[in-house]
Design an enzyme around this catalytic site. Structure first.
Site, PDB file in Angstrom:
ATOM      1  N   ASP A  65       0.836  -1.202   0.000  1.00  0.00           N
ATOM      2  CA  ASP A  65       0.000   0.000   0.000  1.00  0.00           C
ATOM      3  C   ASP A  65       0.871   1.251   0.000  1.00  0.00           C
ATOM      4  OD1 ASP A  65       0.768  -0.775   2.670  1.00  0.00           O
ATOM      5  OD2 ASP A  65      -0.667   0.656   3.482  1.00  0.00           O
ATOM      6  N   GLU A  99       0.132  -0.916   5.956  1.00  0.00           N
ATOM      7  CA  GLU A  99       1.238  -0.298   6.709  1.00  0.00           C
ATOM      8  C   GLU A  99       1.056   1.206   6.797  1.00  0.00           C
ATOM      9  OE1 GLU A  99       5.129   1.419   7.752  1.00  0.00           O
ATOM     10  OE2 GLU A  99       3.928   1.792   5.950  1.00  0.00           O
TER      11      GLU A  99
END
Length: 377
Positions: free
Chosen positions: A68, A133
């Site tokens: 991400d 994250e």
């Protein structure tokens, strides 16, 4: 175009704004499965996590990363579309180029090369990826670590590919990270007219001495290679918008970045003791972002130091615990030794995020050298 650059471009072209993986892990899983890896998809809530392994038994060496990225911000502020990778003047531009799709691409290529060269290697090599994250980090590696703990999955060594370098590739080796603890504090007062303060209780005035005490406190003098613990107020909000109204409530956001002198519950207790000592009527909500971790001298640090020194032409890397946090904070409590090695971090989260193409092309060899040092054939 080389294979690591091609894979990095393919990943950047997938707009995986947290927590959306946008198909990145599926692409990687297919490649690693073709290379002989066992693949496990661990989806929690809206978050995709990938656990790919090759070999069996210990020691277990895990490469840790995330697919991400943070939002790109205003697209017209970029020199090119943030999700259309573009090379200009030896730099690869795109959201995630440095943080951390470049490292993820290098992980994949290094793992493919390692198992091709050493099909019967000792122990286990693994890749752990999450799509959470950059977001809340609730259903990502935190949740995976809980699942690993329950089923007894060991990890001996963990290498995170966060962009840790300062000026040149490999000039800094992260050997730990501070813990992070956030608070949302609400101080209650009594709303009233500013001309009649005796009929009101101003929560701003009431809170100021306590906040001054918390921010002025020297929590410790540091720990080993860690800096002293720091408390920072990040937001204050109160009032109705009128300048003649004493507010009835004050909201304060603050965060502590702390070293291994402390655990979260100790800091919570210390902070609330100060609030009570100042007689505040308050409510507080804590969020424990992760405890600090520190990797002592041992095989992992020795191997990383040797590899990075060789890549830097003899310059020994700085060993640091600075910076923010990483997902390694969830792996370290499993008993793993953790380090972070990745590209230069100068442009992360910024407009026109980029990575040097030359650094990206060297990264697989760096990670491969680490694997061969730790799991020699």
């Amino acid at each position: 175009m080389g294979e690591v650059l091609a894979l990095a471009c393919d990943l950047i072209a997938r707009p995986s704004v947290t927590p959306d993986d946008a198909g990145c892990q599926g692409l990687i899983a297919a490649r690693l499965q073709a290379a002989g890896f066992s693949i496990e998809h661990l989806r929690f809530g809206e978050v995709d996590n990938l656990w790919a392994t090759h070999g069996s038994g210990g020691p277990v060496l895990a490469l840790l990363g995330h697919t991400d990225v943070v939002p790109p911000g205003p697209v017209d502020a970029w020199g090119s579309d943030p999700f259309v990778p573009e090379i200009r003047d030896g730099l690869l531009y795109g959201r995630g180029a440095a943080d951390m799709k470049g490292s993820v691409a290098a992980f994949v290529v290094a793992l493919e090369r390692f198992v091709a060269a050493h099909p019967d290697h000792p122990g286990t090599v693994a890749l752990l990826l999450t799509s959470d994250e950059e977001g809340d980090a609730i259903d990502g590696v935190r949740k995976v670590a809980e699942a690993f703990r329950e089923r007894g999955q060991r990890i001996d060594w963990c290498v995170t590919g966060e962009p840790s370098s300062k000026e040149t590739l490999g000039d800094l080796l992260r050997v730990g990270r501070r813990g992070t603890l956030s608070a949302t504090l609400t101080v209650h007062g009594i709303q009233g007219h500013v001309a009649y303060p005796d009929k009101a209780r101003n929560p701003i005035h009431l809170a100021m001495p306590a906040l001054a005490a918390l921010t002025a406190r020297r929590w410790d003098d540091g720990y080993d290679s860690f800096p002293p613990t720091s408390l920072q107020v990040s937001n204050l909000h109160a009032g109705t918008g009128a300048n003649n109204v004493i507010p009835g409530e004050l909201q304060v956001l603050f965060n502590l970045r702390y070293n291994p002198h402390w655990r979260a519950e100790q800091l919570e207790s210390e902070c609330e003791a100060v609030l009570r000592a100042h007689g505040l009527d308050y409510a507080i909500r804590w969020h424990r972002g992760g405890e600090p971790f520190h990797t002592p001298e041992g095989p992992l640090r020795e191997a990383a130091r040797a590899v990075l020194t060789a890549f830097a032409g003899g310059a020994v890397p700085e060993e640091s615990t600075g910076g923010g946090t990483s997902d390694a904070r969830f792996i370290a409590p499993l008993g793993a030794q953790c380090i972070e090695v990745g590209p230069v971090n100068a442009s992360i989260h910024k407009v026109d995020e980029h990575v040097r193409v030359a650094d990206l092309e060297r990264l697989p060899a760096l990670y491969l050298a680490l694997m061969e040092q730790l799991l020699p054939a």
